[in-house]
Design a protein around this motif. Structure first.
Motif, PDB file in Angstrom:
ATOM      1  N   LEU A  99      32.978  32.042  23.410  1.00  0.00           N
ATOM      2  CA  LEU A  99      34.432  31.289  23.140  1.00  0.00           C
ATOM      3  C   LEU A  99      35.624  32.750  22.891  1.00  0.00           C
ATOM      4  CD1 LEU A  99      35.780  29.038  22.716  1.00  0.00           C
ATOM      5  CD2 LEU A  99      35.166  29.127  20.758  1.00  0.00           C
ATOM      6  N   LEU A 100      36.809  32.849  23.799  1.00  0.00           N
ATOM      7  CA  LEU A 100      37.770  33.858  23.353  1.00  0.00           C
ATOM      8  C   LEU A 100      39.088  32.879  22.750  1.00  0.00           C
ATOM      9  CD1 LEU A 100      37.895  35.596  26.874  1.00  0.00           C
ATOM     10  CD2 LEU A 100      36.511  36.468  24.998  1.00  0.00           C
ATOM     11  N   ALA A 101      38.980  32.714  21.478  1.00  0.00           N
ATOM     12  CA  ALA A 101      40.028  31.902  20.650  1.00  0.00           C
ATOM     13  C   ALA A 101      41.013  32.255  20.309  1.00  0.00           C
ATOM     14  CB  ALA A 101      38.901  31.182  19.779  1.00  0.00           C
ATOM     15  N   ASP A 102      41.311  33.677  20.482  1.00  0.00           N
ATOM     16  CA  ASP A 102      42.750  34.039  20.095  1.00  0.00           C
ATOM     17  C   ASP A 102      43.990  33.530  19.990  1.00  0.00           C
ATOM     18  OD1 ASP A 102      41.620  36.295  19.819  1.00  0.00           O
ATOM     19  OD2 ASP A 102      42.203  37.808  21.556  1.00  0.00           O
ATOM     20  N   GLU A 103      44.442  33.903  19.229  1.00  0.00           N
ATOM     21  CA  GLU A 103      46.133  33.138  18.801  1.00  0.00           C
ATOM     22  C   GLU A 103      46.590  32.826  19.972  1.00  0.00           C
ATOM     23  OE1 GLU A 103      47.022  32.671  14.042  1.00  0.00           O
ATOM     24  OE2 GLU A 103      48.560  34.078  15.404  1.00  0.00           O
ATOM     25  N   VAL A 104      47.995  32.397  20.250  1.00  0.00           N
ATOM     26  CA  VAL A 104      48.706  31.820  22.044  1.00  0.00           C
ATOM     27  C   VAL A 104      49.328  33.117  21.463  1.00  0.00           C
ATOM     28  CG1 VAL A 104      50.759  30.913  22.210  1.00  0.00           C
ATOM     29  CG2 VAL A 104      48.981  29.525  21.417  1.00  0.00           C
ATOM     30  N   GLY A 105      49.240  33.870  22.993  1.00  0.00           N
ATOM     31  CA  GLY A 105      50.269  35.270  23.705  1.00  0.00           C
ATOM     32  C   GLY A 105      49.773  35.899  23.164  1.00  0.00           C
ATOM     33  N   LEU A 106      48.554  36.303  22.201  1.00  0.00           N
ATOM     34  CA  LEU A 106      47.265  37.804  22.340  1.00  0.00           C
ATOM     35  C   LEU A 106      46.897  37.467  23.305  1.00  0.00           C
ATOM     36  CD1 LEU A 106      46.618  37.554  18.578  1.00  0.00           C
ATOM     37  CD2 LEU A 106      48.530  38.145  20.105  1.00  0.00           C
ATOM     38  N   GLY A 107      46.842  36.927  24.695  1.00  0.00           N
ATOM     39  CA  GLY A 107      46.230  37.717  25.757  1.00  0.00           C
ATOM     40  C   GLY A 107      44.734  36.760  26.461  1.00  0.00           C
ATOM     41  N   LYS A 108      44.170  35.932  26.186  1.00  0.00           N
ATOM     42  CA  LYS A 108      43.528  36.142  26.164  1.00  0.00           C
ATOM     43  C   LYS A 108      42.416  35.256  27.566  1.00  0.00           C
ATOM     44  CE  LYS A 108      43.844  31.536  24.282  1.00  0.00           C
ATOM     45  NZ  LYS A 108      45.385  32.466  23.913  1.00  0.00           N
ATOM     46  N   THR A 109      43.673  35.619  28.645  1.00  0.00           N
ATOM     47  CA  THR A 109      43.603  35.930  30.924  1.00  0.00           C
ATOM     48  C   THR A 109      43.014  36.764  30.570  1.00  0.00           C
ATOM     49  OG1 THR A 109      45.120  33.769  30.392  1.00  0.00           O
ATOM     50  CG2 THR A 109      45.008  34.315  32.386  1.00  0.00           C
ATOM     51  N   ILE A 110      43.779  37.649  30.200  1.00  0.00           N
ATOM     52  CA  ILE A 110      43.951  39.523  30.331  1.00  0.00           C
ATOM     53  C   ILE A 110      42.568  39.588  29.739  1.00  0.00           C
ATOM     54  CG2 ILE A 110      44.339  41.476  29.462  1.00  0.00           C
ATOM     55  CD1 ILE A 110      47.421  40.994  29.657  1.00  0.00           C
ATOM     56  N   GLU A 111      42.081  39.474  28.523  1.00  0.00           N
ATOM     57  CA  GLU A 111      40.593  39.403  28.167  1.00  0.00           C
ATOM     58  C   GLU A 111      39.772  38.982  29.382  1.00  0.00           C
ATOM     59  OE1 GLU A 111      41.889  38.922  23.477  1.00  0.00           O
ATOM     60  OE2 GLU A 111      40.483  37.859  24.543  1.00  0.00           O
ATOM     61  N   ALA A 112      40.035  37.930  29.773  1.00  0.00           N
ATOM     62  CA  ALA A 112      38.909  37.380  30.308  1.00  0.00           C
ATOM     63  C   ALA A 112      38.743  38.002  31.895  1.00  0.00           C
ATOM     64  CB  ALA A 112      39.173  35.886  30.831  1.00  0.00           C
ATOM     65  N   GLY A 113      40.203  38.192  31.914  1.00  0.00           N
ATOM     66  CA  GLY A 113      40.248  39.325  33.651  1.00  0.00           C
ATOM     67  C   GLY A 113      40.073  40.425  33.242  1.00  0.00           C
ATOM     68  N   LEU A 114      39.640  41.347  32.196  1.00  0.00           N
ATOM     69  CA  LEU A 114      39.308  42.653  32.184  1.00  0.00           C
ATOM     70  C   LEU A 114      37.278  42.136  32.419  1.00  0.00           C
ATOM     71  CD1 LEU A 114      41.438  44.278  29.333  1.00  0.00           C
ATOM     72  CD2 LEU A 114      40.776  45.007  31.293  1.00  0.00           C
ATOM     73  N   ILE A 115      36.953  41.532  31.583  1.00  0.00           N
ATOM     74  CA  ILE A 115      35.325  41.165  31.208  1.00  0.00           C
ATOM     75  C   ILE A 115      34.885  41.162  33.177  1.00  0.00           C
ATOM     76  CG2 ILE A 115      33.719  39.699  30.660  1.00  0.00           C
ATOM     77  CD1 ILE A 115      35.514  39.227  27.900  1.00  0.00           C
ATOM     78  N   LEU A 116      35.481  40.393  33.614  1.00  0.00           N
ATOM     79  CA  LEU A 116      35.325  40.033  34.669  1.00  0.00           C
ATOM     80  C   LEU A 116      34.999  41.198  35.872  1.00  0.00           C
ATOM     81  CD1 LEU A 116      34.493  37.965  36.846  1.00  0.00           C
ATOM     82  CD2 LEU A 116      37.427  37.280  37.603  1.00  0.00           C
ATOM     83  N   HIS A 117      36.193  42.083  35.338  1.00  0.00           N
ATOM     84  CA  HIS A 117      36.586  42.852  36.253  1.00  0.00           C
ATOM     85  C   HIS A 117      35.505  44.102  36.151  1.00  0.00           C
ATOM     86  CE1 HIS A 117      39.000  47.133  37.228  1.00  0.00           C
ATOM     87  NE2 HIS A 117      38.704  46.062  38.518  1.00  0.00           N
ATOM     88  N   ARG A 118      34.909  44.107  34.870  1.00  0.00           N
ATOM     89  CA  ARG A 118      34.123  45.063  34.932  1.00  0.00           C
ATOM     90  C   ARG A 118      32.827  44.972  34.997  1.00  0.00           C
ATOM     91  NH1 ARG A 118      32.462  48.226  29.142  1.00  0.00           N
ATOM     92  NH2 ARG A 118      33.457  50.239  29.723  1.00  0.00           N
ATOM     93  N   LEU A 119      32.493  43.357  34.714  1.00  0.00           N
ATOM     94  CA  LEU A 119      31.303  42.709  35.771  1.00  0.00           C
ATOM     95  C   LEU A 119      31.212  42.962  37.124  1.00  0.00           C
ATOM     96  CD1 LEU A 119      30.616  40.342  33.082  1.00  0.00           C
ATOM     97  CD2 LEU A 119      28.984  41.787  32.884  1.00  0.00           C
ATOM     98  N   LEU A 120      32.236  43.115  37.872  1.00  0.00           N
ATOM     99  CA  LEU A 120      32.537  42.742  38.848  1.00  0.00           C
ATOM    100  C   LEU A 120      31.256  45.338  39.252  1.00  0.00           C
ATOM    101  CD1 LEU A 120      35.181  40.705  40.279  1.00  0.00           C
ATOM    102  CD2 LEU A 120      32.950  40.465  40.782  1.00  0.00           C
ATOM    103  N   LEU A 121      32.116  45.507  38.486  1.00  0.00           N
ATOM    104  CA  LEU A 121      32.695  46.707  39.178  1.00  0.00           C
ATOM    105  C   LEU A 121      31.225  47.588  38.818  1.00  0.00           C
ATOM    106  CD1 LEU A 121      35.460  46.676  39.722  1.00  0.00           C
ATOM    107  CD2 LEU A 121      36.335  48.775  38.789  1.00  0.00           C
ATOM    108  N   THR A 122      30.512  46.940  38.000  1.00  0.00           N
ATOM    109  CA  THR A 122      29.261  47.500  37.560  1.00  0.00           C
ATOM    110  C   THR A 122      28.225  46.879  37.748  1.00  0.00           C
ATOM    111  OG1 THR A 122      29.488  45.794  35.354  1.00  0.00           O
ATOM    112  CG2 THR A 122      30.183  48.326  35.243  1.00  0.00           C
ATOM    113  N   GLY A 123      28.198  45.773  38.986  1.00  0.00           N
ATOM    114  CA  GLY A 123      27.419  45.272  39.982  1.00  0.00           C
ATOM    115  C   GLY A 123      26.184  44.143  38.285  1.00  0.00           C
ATOM    116  N   ARG A 124      27.307  43.761  37.631  1.00  0.00           N
ATOM    117  CA  ARG A 124      26.474  42.981  36.867  1.00  0.00           C
ATOM    118  C   ARG A 124      26.033  41.598  37.141  1.00  0.00           C
ATOM    119  NH1 ARG A 124      23.751  43.504  31.913  1.00  0.00           N
ATOM    120  NH2 ARG A 124      23.413  46.129  31.337  1.00  0.00           N
ATOM    121  N   ALA A 125      27.949  41.041  37.802  1.00  0.00           N
ATOM    122  CA  ALA A 125      28.286  40.009  38.450  1.00  0.00           C
ATOM    123  C   ALA A 125      28.713  40.012  40.289  1.00  0.00           C
ATOM    124  CB  ALA A 125      29.422  39.366  37.262  1.00  0.00           C
TER     125      ALA A 125
END
Length: 981
Positions: free
Chosen positions: A173-199
């Motif tokens: 659960l990514l629950a940072d307060e408003v404005g701390l960048g949860k969308t960026i965190e999710a995008g980073l996680i997705l991007h790394r999983l794709l590049l490393t072949g884990r997703a």
């Protein structure tokens, strides 16, 4: 042998890493090939499939599925299948059907291309070798997947992305307060999983109003090609499952949750990752699940990785928070009562960590602090660290190390950060100040008339509730809404904006702030529409609207018109929908035309501007009517909970406690002072509880700064890599991409007429795109792409080189006074080959590794004496026809040198394999030991996570042990007389 038959062996031209494939079946349209070594199956069209038939010739060494090898002497064909005849290492004659060839064998394209006279340009060969070298470096960089996105390097975002994306099947659960960048965190996680072949496949579910924003963010920041799916597109694919139309599917929650048929189709797909934004809207109670919650629950049950995003995890109370965690791990979170009891125990852990921080120097003798820490220690390792910390014989470095390790263990084993990450503004720091500007206006007579009637007629409120369809006390806060509801009253014929002084107040404010952007939020869409009309009629101000009655495209156009710095509008007017998810960080002036009833909604509004990276103080403007319900609500917010200074995260609990009595006080001032006083007292108590318990642990655990700094440093190394611009120039030239310098570190990339097809972002006949190598320049402009080792253009070019035949053969001339003309040298580049499923990300331990062997005509190894760069700069090109003739005349000797080179390269393989196994075991053994110790204390570590890590270690060990070498590229070098041309 061009026709397909079951049992034949083929390899993929574009995916050589898949290994040796076996034809399973074929018909007049398609052929299906199984690549057993990598556990992949592919189906190709029989018309020009990207496949090459494996056929070995006399003298080739081949390996059987049982492991023994033989040298091919002859072959025969039986029913379309090849049977090889040859001699094994013991001199025994064998027949080996191609179906029994080892799956890990690799067809040596370079060798066969060379011996048949197929040679490429020398610069292609150089680029291939450098590509292999850079790919080897990048794949092992700990920042892989995090360095490419167009983001600021913010520590807590980097830490969360690195931690979560490193796990097997992350469910958090990514629950940072408003404005701390949860969308960026999710995008980073997705991007790394794709590049490393884990997703490979992900389903992203977001509120309808945020679909285009997510689409743009994923494209601009992460260069991810996402398919936005809606009902129109789904109906256009009536004969297929629309969720199979792309690898990354983005869909509206409202659309999917309301359509059982589409839910069934989504659940029929195999997803590696499920991302759900604004997850607090998913409705659940112990007795009932809402349609959205039930849909996500079914999807989460069959998807390995799940990311839930919410800025307000407890907005609807502890029960709602438990419901989110239950989606992530239903086995762990079975009982709501048990969960509540467990939450209370975190106070002791937080107190122990604070006590640990105090244990230094003379304070080590503090018995209260020692007892506080000892109360939560229940294993010998932690006790030994505490003993070291308290031992007077220990030196300062030992004590500091023991303290750091003990702190990490307490957070790991007792904290809640395995499942939930929550950073607060006060913990992250660096946020702008908020300045509140209050204006009190005289209540206009039409509004005063309505309020007087409410005061003397108790039944009138019920009539208003029926007329407006609103709830009490919301209806009395928005006087323009009440006025519109009474349109039948002859006294209410005049539009509200003509007499409401807030309209002229806003016009004056727009003048006062100069050319600065101003965002206005009103609760109702009708209020927003009326206000826009009032600004236009009374002040000649054009203000785009943004509300739920508009289509997504209309809303996006309005937001774009507001964001445009040069020709955009100064002001935009939103209904409450503008306070959810949208990023208006470029603006610093927020006008709240009215106030929302719930504190969380108030913070959502401010959070559209007050976001991490905001460079200016936030100016908040509120105009209230004297002695009105809105003015009383403002007092409760300001005096009761200090709501405008910073987010505190306890507003929901305060509203639950005082919402009912506050509703009565909004019409009658009696008791308001007492409510504010009681609110303030509870506010202080809740803050103290937050600091003492779970939230304190979450803040400590949500960002480990040492690790975040390590990730940031690894990213800086890739950002500042001097090899990148040199490699980029060479690759762009060879692939036919024109690069034009624009100044200010910008370049324009355009396709030339000779450009190879299929490069991302470049289409022949179109303009191309503007790019930069600098992170800061890319962040300053949305229309500029940032080129990095992870950019799709570079990855595509590198991928084509490494997986295809481009540059894997060459012939060059060498003029050197010390070497007689007519001599032959062979430069061989071998590559480690280790077929394994992509999800293992074996490249972090053993990426394709080059072994260069330089042989003279006698077979002497000159690799250590002559460097690749030193040799390349002295070579000259030769026409292909001449090259083919030279190879033909040296054919037999070249075959012998290829065999010698293979023997030389094989000597280096054991040390490479041993080093890779050492890296793998060190890494996974340490992580497994940590998780096993953690699981004894923290039930958030799932059993399947431990088992997956053990299986991964075993599979990786076997895969690395089976590493083989294959000839990747070969260059023939012929010496010539210095006067030759």
């Amino acid at each position: 042998m061009s026709e397909f038959s079951p049992g034949q062996r083929w390899i993929s031209d574009g995916e050589a890493e898949l290994g040796l494939g076996t034809v399973l079946n074929c018909d007049f349209r398609t052929v299906t090939v199984l690549f057993s070594a990598s556990q992949e199956t592919r189906t190709y069209s029989v018309r020009q499939p990207p496949l090459t038939r494996v056929a070995f010739g006399s003298g080739d060494r081949i390996q059987s599925a049982e492991g023994w090898q033989m040298i091919v002497d002859d072959s025969k064909e039986i029913d379309g299948l090849i049977v090889y005849i040859g001699e094994d290492d013991q001199g025994q004659i064998h027949e080996l059907p191609e179906a029994r060839l080892a799956d890990t064998m690799q067809f040596d394209q370079a060798r066969d291309r060379l011996l048949t006279g197929q040679v490429d340009r020398n610069d292609w060969f150089d680029l291939r070798f450098r590509t292999l070298h850079h790919h080897h470096r990048i794949e092992q960089n700990p920042a892989l997947g995090l360095a490419g996105p167009k983001i600021d390097l913010i520590p807590h975002q980097l830490y969360i992305a690195d931690e979560v994306a490193s796990r097997h099947a992350p469910r958090v659960l990514l629950a940072d307060e408003v404005g701390l960048g949860k969308t960026i965190e999710a995008g980073l996680i997705l991007h790394r999983l794709l590049l490393t072949g884990r997703a490979e496949r992900a389903l992203i579910l977001v509120p309808d109003s945020l679909t285009h924003q997510w689409l743009v963010e994923l494209l601009r920041r992460f260069a991810l090609d996402v398919t936005l799916l809606d009902e129109h597109q789904s109906q256009a694919q009536a004969e297929t499952n629309p969720f199979e139309s792309g690898q990354l599917i983005l869909a509206s929650q409202q659309w999917l949750f309301a359509n059982p048929h589409r839910q069934t189709q989504a659940q029929a797909c195999d997803w590696d990752l499920l991302i759900v934004d604004e997850a607090h809207h998913l409705d659940w109670t112990p007795e009932h699940s809402g349609p959205g919650y039930a849909c996500v629950e079914r999807l989460a049950a069959t998807t390995a990785g799940v990311l839930l995003l919410t800025a307000t995890p407890e907005q609807m109370g502890m029960e709602s928070h438990f419901a989110r965690l239950r989606l992530l791990d239903p086995d762990r979170y079975q009982s709501l009562e048990r969960f509540k009891t467990e939450e209370q125990g975190y106070v002791r852990v937080a107190e122990a960590i604070d006590a640990l921080e105090r244990l230094s120097g003379d304070n080590r003798s503090n018995s209260d602090d020692r007892d506080c820490i000892g109360a939560v220690i229940d294993d010998s390792d932690s006790q030994a660290l505490l003993d070291t910390l308290l031992d007077s014989e220990s030196g300062p470095p030992q004590r500091e190390s023991a303290k750091a390790q003990l702190r990490e263990q307490l957070l790991d084993r007792h904290g809640t950060g395995r499942v939930m990450f929550r950073n607060s503004r006060r913990h992250v720091g660096g946020f702008p100040e908020r300045h509140l500007h209050l204006t009190t206006l005289e209540l206009p007579s039409p509004y005063r008339r309505v309020l007087r009637r409410l005061a003397r007629d108790e039944d009138y409120l019920d009539e208003l509730l029926i007329e407006t369809g609103l709830d009490h006390p919301e209806v009395i806060l928005h006087l323009d809404t009440m006025y519109r509801a009474l349109a039948d009253d002859p006294l209410n014929a005049e539009p509200w904006w003509q007499f409401d002084p807030r309209v002229t107040w806003l016009l004056e404010l727009l003048t006062d702030v100069g050319h600065d952007k101003v965002l206005v939020i009103a609760h109702h869409r009708d209020t927003a529409a009326g206000l826009a009309e009032g600004l236009r009629v009374l002040g000649g101000v054009h203000a785009p609207l943004f509300h739920e009655g508009m289509t997504l495209v209309e809303r996006d156009r309005a937001a774009a018109a507001f964001a445009d710095e040069e020709e955009g509008c100064q002001v935009m007017i939103c209904s409450e929908i503008g306070s959810e998810g949208r990023n208006f960080q470029f603006c610093r002036h927020l006008v709240m035309f009215d106030l929302p009833l719930h504190p969380d909604q108030l913070e959502q509004r401010i959070g559209r501007l007050d976001r991490i990276g905001q460079q200016h103080a936030i100016e908040l403007y509120i105009a209230t009517f004297e002695d009105s319900p809105g003015a009383r609500l403002l007092r409760w917010y300001d005096e009761g909970m200090d709501a405008f200074s910073a987010p505190h995260g306890v507003g929901s609990e305060l509203y639950d406690a005082f919402g009912d009595v506050l509703a009565d006080a909004l019409l009658d001032t009696n008791g308001l002072d007492e409510i504010i006083e009681e609110t303030r007292a509870l506010f202080a108590t809740k803050l103290a509880e937050r600091d003492a318990g779970r939230n304190r642990l979450l803040e400590l655990n949500a960002c480990r700064h040492d690790r975040a700094e390590e990730v940031a440093q690894a990213i800086h190394e890739l950002d500042d890599d001097p090899a990148l611009p040199r490699y980029l120039d060479q690759a762009l030239d060879i692939f036919g991409v024109d690069s034009q310098e624009l100044g200010s570190d910008l370049m324009l990339l355009q396709p030339s007429p000779q450009m190879l097809d299929g490069l991302p972002g470049l289409v022949k006949g179109e303009e191309g795109f503007t790019a930069t190598l600098l992170r800061s320049r890319a962040l300053a402009r949305d229309d500029v792409q940032r080129l990095s080792w992870e950019h799709p253009l570079l990855r595509e070019m590198m991928g084509r080189i490494l997986s295809g035949t481009m540059g894997n053969t060459a012939l060059a001339l060498l003029k050197h006074p010390a070497i007689p003309p007519g001599r032959v040298m062979v430069e061989l580049v071998f590559r480690t080959y280790c077929p394994a499923p992509k999800r293992l990300h074996i490249n972090r331990f053993l990426p394709p590794t080059a072994i260069r062997v330089l042989l003279d005509e006698s077979g002497a190894n000159l690799s250590d004496k002559v460097s690749f760069s030193g040799l390349s700069k002295n070579l000259q090109k030769v026409k292909k026809a001449v090259a083919r003739d030279l190879i033909k005349t040296r054919h037999d000797r070249l075959r012998e040198l290829l065999s010698v080179g293979e023997t030389e390269a094989e000597r280096e393989l054991p040390s490479i394999v041993e080093a890779a196994q050492f890296r793998m075991r060190n890494s996974l053994n340490a992580e497994l030991a940590r998780l096993q110790a953690l699981s004894r204390h923290n039930p958030a570590v799932r059993e399947d996570e431990l088992q997956a890590l053990q299986d991964e270690r075993t599979t990786l060990d076997t895969a690395i042990e089976n590493t083989r070498l294959r000839l990747d590229a070969v260059r023939v070098i012929v010496t010539v007389d210095k006067d030759s041309r």
